[in-house]
Design an enzyme around this catalytic site. Sequence first.
Site, PDB file in Angstrom:
ATOM      1  N   SER A 147      -1.335  -0.368   3.007  1.00 46.71           N
ATOM      2  CA  SER A 147      -1.214  -1.287   1.873  1.00 46.71           C
ATOM      3  C   SER A 147      -1.131  -2.705   2.394  1.00 46.71           C
ATOM      4  O   SER A 147      -0.540  -2.962   3.447  1.00 46.71           O
ATOM      5  CB  SER A 147       0.050  -0.961   1.072  1.00 46.71           C
ATOM      6  OG  SER A 147       0.314  -1.966   0.126  1.00 46.71           O
ATOM      7  N   TYR A 162       8.925   1.295   1.060  1.00 47.87           N
ATOM      8  CA  TYR A 162       7.466   1.423   1.131  1.00 47.87           C
ATOM      9  C   TYR A 162       6.878   0.429   2.126  1.00 47.87           C
ATOM     10  O   TYR A 162       6.074   0.787   2.990  1.00 47.87           O
ATOM     11  CB  TYR A 162       6.882   1.195  -0.263  1.00 47.87           C
ATOM     12  CG  TYR A 162       5.395   1.444  -0.363  1.00 47.87           C
ATOM     13  CD1 TYR A 162       4.899   2.746  -0.494  1.00 47.87           C
ATOM     14  CD2 TYR A 162       4.487   0.397  -0.340  1.00 47.87           C
ATOM     15  CE1 TYR A 162       3.540   2.977  -0.591  1.00 47.87           C
ATOM     16  CE2 TYR A 162       3.131   0.619  -0.444  1.00 47.87           C
ATOM     17  CZ  TYR A 162       2.652   1.908  -0.570  1.00 47.87           C
ATOM     18  OH  TYR A 162       1.299   2.142  -0.664  1.00 47.87           O
TER      19      TYR A 162
END
Length: 238
Positions: A147, A162
């Site tokens: 990401s 995350y």
Amino acid sequence: MPQNRSPQPVSLVTGANRGIGLEVCGQLAALGHTVLLTARSLDAAEAAARRPAEGGRRSVHPLRLDVTDDADVERAAAEVADRYGRLDVLVNNAAVHYDTWQRAVTADLDVVREAAETNLYGPWRTVRAFAPLLRAGAHPRVVNVSSEAASLTNMGGGTPAYTASKAGLNALTRMLAAELRADGVLVNAVCPGWVATDMGGPGGRAVAAGARSVVWAATLPDSGPTGGFFRDGRPLPW
């Protein structure tokens, strides 16, 4: 001897019973790959394997694989070795805890540990277990689904579990690329972008577009890049 020495590339996708992983399976099957669609539950993998487009169903096969379980990862690798004798593409897609409700200074570290088990240690386990099979592949590729949130250049606060686990995955990508380069294994991290999935929520781009970013890295030519971070085939800042 392996049961099935398929001439088609053999690809395995983790966390593939829904979202980007499921769409990656369908796109790889459409390109002629024999696809191993994995999920923590065999029932979930079997149900998902019936969902890709009609033309790809015969080449999508369910496989149970829990990336947080050392023994299960080793068992899955042994099963793939027995069936095919090699692995051409490993897509590390499984991920958990997009923890938008947290901040690093007050984070629940149990949530951070859970995220790391799947998002960082999971891909680490799979590459360790499947490395001999990747070396046996003709054009082996590893794609770590990451990401842009993990980019140190643009990183801010929030989503600590995350973000930190994906930043670790990016670091792992660089190390694996350097160590496996001599074996012809190309290892890259890919950000599929903000995609409208259960994790990403509504408002993102189409799942098919995000999956194409991953499939691009899974089907690179031998002259393609390794140790990079990409979205839609274009480099992202680390």
